[in-house]
Design a protein around this motif. Sequence first.
Motif, PDB file in Angstrom:
ATOM      1  N   HIS B 437      -0.469  49.974  26.246  1.00  0.00           N
ATOM      2  CA  HIS B 437      -0.889  49.584  24.983  1.00  0.00           C
ATOM      3  C   HIS B 437      -0.604  47.980  24.608  1.00  0.00           C
ATOM      4  CE1 HIS B 437      -3.888  52.942  24.041  1.00  0.00           C
ATOM      5  NE2 HIS B 437      -2.950  53.344  24.382  1.00  0.00           N
ATOM      6  N   ASN B 438       0.755  47.865  24.714  1.00  0.00           N
ATOM      7  CA  ASN B 438       1.227  46.409  24.353  1.00  0.00           C
ATOM      8  C   ASN B 438       0.918  45.483  25.203  1.00  0.00           C
ATOM      9  OD1 ASN B 438       2.898  47.527  22.442  1.00  0.00           O
ATOM     10  ND2 ASN B 438       4.669  47.900  23.683  1.00  0.00           N
ATOM     11  N   ILE B 440      -2.244  45.536  26.801  1.00  0.00           N
ATOM     12  CA  ILE B 440      -3.644  45.240  26.417  1.00  0.00           C
ATOM     13  C   ILE B 440      -3.638  44.183  25.097  1.00  0.00           C
ATOM     14  CG2 ILE B 440      -5.719  46.441  25.475  1.00  0.00           C
ATOM     15  CD1 ILE B 440      -5.279  47.031  28.356  1.00  0.00           C
ATOM     16  N   HIS B 441      -2.672  44.881  24.010  1.00  0.00           N
ATOM     17  CA  HIS B 441      -2.793  43.763  23.075  1.00  0.00           C
ATOM     18  C   HIS B 441      -2.481  42.381  23.348  1.00  0.00           C
ATOM     19  CE1 HIS B 441      -3.792  46.829  19.961  1.00  0.00           C
ATOM     20  NE2 HIS B 441      -2.530  47.462  20.390  1.00  0.00           N
ATOM     21  N   LYS B 442      -1.484  42.213  24.110  1.00  0.00           N
ATOM     22  CA  LYS B 442      -1.074  40.739  24.426  1.00  0.00           C
ATOM     23  C   LYS B 442      -2.253  40.130  25.226  1.00  0.00           C
ATOM     24  CE  LYS B 442       4.023  41.261  25.025  1.00  0.00           C
ATOM     25  NZ  LYS B 442       5.146  41.436  25.709  1.00  0.00           N
ATOM     26  N   LEU B 444      -5.441  40.805  24.891  1.00  0.00           N
ATOM     27  CA  LEU B 444      -6.268  40.447  23.985  1.00  0.00           C
ATOM     28  C   LEU B 444      -6.003  39.271  23.268  1.00  0.00           C
ATOM     29  CD1 LEU B 444      -7.640  44.018  23.151  1.00  0.00           C
ATOM     30  CD2 LEU B 444      -8.845  42.309  24.473  1.00  0.00           C
ATOM     31  N   GLN B 445      -4.911  39.302  22.683  1.00  0.00           N
ATOM     32  CA  GLN B 445      -4.463  37.877  21.774  1.00  0.00           C
ATOM     33  C   GLN B 445      -4.475  36.765  22.596  1.00  0.00           C
ATOM     34  OE1 GLN B 445      -0.436  39.080  20.549  1.00  0.00           O
ATOM     35  NE2 GLN B 445      -1.166  40.316  18.859  1.00  0.00           N
ATOM     36  N   HIS B 448      -8.182  35.937  23.126  1.00  0.00           N
ATOM     37  CA  HIS B 448      -8.418  35.246  21.460  1.00  0.00           C
ATOM     38  C   HIS B 448      -8.247  34.120  21.359  1.00  0.00           C
ATOM     39  CE1 HIS B 448      -9.989  35.814  17.557  1.00  0.00           C
ATOM     40  NE2 HIS B 448      -8.959  35.525  16.929  1.00  0.00           N
TER      41      HIS B 448
END
Lengths: 84, 450
Positions: B437-438, B440-442, B444-445, B448
């Motif tokens: 999950h970490n 994926i967040h990274k 996506l950031q 972005h």
Amino acid sequence: MIANIDKTNSLTKCIVYFNDGNVHTFYSLDKKHKNSKQDKALGMRRLDKMLTGTFKAKFETAIIYDNELNGAELAKYKRGVRVN
Amino acid sequence: MHLNKLTMSKTMRLPRHTFDFSKLFMATKSFIDSHNESQIELKSKLNANHRATAEMITRLYAKQLNNALALGDSLEELPGFRTYNSSMATLKGCTVRTIMNHKKRLKSAGFITAEINHGAMGVELLISEDVFSLGKQTQNYDFSESKKSIENIKNRGEVKNFHPLVHVQQEQKNINSSVDNKERRLTTPPDDVTFGTGTKQEHHRNTSGSTNKKNRKTKGGAEILRQNQETSGSIDSETGATTNTLVSASSKFGNPGIKPKVTRQSDTPDMSFLLGLVQQFWFYAKNILYPEMILSDVENEQILNLIRISVYKNFKHRGKGTIKDYKDSQKIFEKRIDMVAKWLDRSPHRWIPVPEVYFNPNNDRNGFNKTYKWYVKQEALKAAVRNDLILQKARKEWEDYGKGNGRYKQKSRLQLFEIQKKRISQIKDENLNREYHNLIHKYLQIQHLK
């Protein structure tokens, strides 16, 4: 002090045929302390220690038997090495 | 002269006393009736249950006394009724507590005059003289007549010697028996022949098991099942202990835990299987660690005992693990032996003590039990490496997807996420899931920001 050290109480005995022709019988000490239960494996280990340590290279053959009349052969050593 | 004396003694009729059951029951009934009449309060009266217990005591006591008389006791003074609370409870089909309550009521009524406790030898009850007394209830008994009647019993050779506490009720209930109960009850055994109770052998009637035993078994099974449901998953044999610690160790690295298991009775290993595991372990360890060592049977036996205690913890949680658990733990033990062998191979200066010291439960310095830490460490390292590889693969897939390349270029972002999530959830490692999950967040950031 282990009470009643006596060859009749021993569970195993070891007959050692020395290189110089002497033959001696050694009896096992099967207790850790005077009130403990007799442990045959302990006695055998102590005889083994004697044969492979103290008497190493001093004997031709050594045989460990049950300490009874016509006792079974438990272990056999040739020139400091266990063969059986 | 001698012959004459013998013939005289044979023909002589010996008068003998026996307790008449009908008189005794009448006496018991009248005693209880008179007691109930004298009492005003309903509480202090004896009810039908108390009456039944009193009658049972009467019957058994009379039986004991008659036996004693048959054996030649003079019975100048009546002995007490020797019994056990538990045997009376079994006979009556109630609990021991009920029997104790009934005795208390019968004591207060005066039916039981005193009770002497003999500890493990049971209790002795002294019964009121209104019911039992040598003069009132005994009748003269013709010994020669009894001998005749014994001879008339069918199958007199095949008899069981039931305990008097047990057989009386059976005799009364067994109305289908071809044995003439009336005749048998009236007769007493002659002094010179051991005749038992005269009950015919009925093998076809004694094939089924005791109902009590069955009940106990089902209760035991239910209890075990309930316990298993309560302690679901806490498999805690040596295997269990190992697994549990492993679970806790692996949960550090993200294992969400093992699903609770319900141990079935059929899966529980028996002692022979467990001892077989010990022997298998020693065989494996000896071949790898002590290949040239010669040992006698006595020494082997001692080492097996030491292994059972130190490695298998004496199977103290035997009921909780299944056969599969034990087999799994056996594999772990063998892996630990392999690890020791590898460790020894790395340097000629490394050594392990003789087996009786190495497997000794008191050896905290250089014993086999220390290898467990090695194993946990190795497994943790394996898990960490596996997680790294999986995350690396996932990152690569996202990067390829971002560039429009790779295997999943036709899929949507959500589909790729679900595919990866499904793959990771199969491993059941909480830590891996969190790290994914970490990741994926990274990712996506970064996307972005771009």
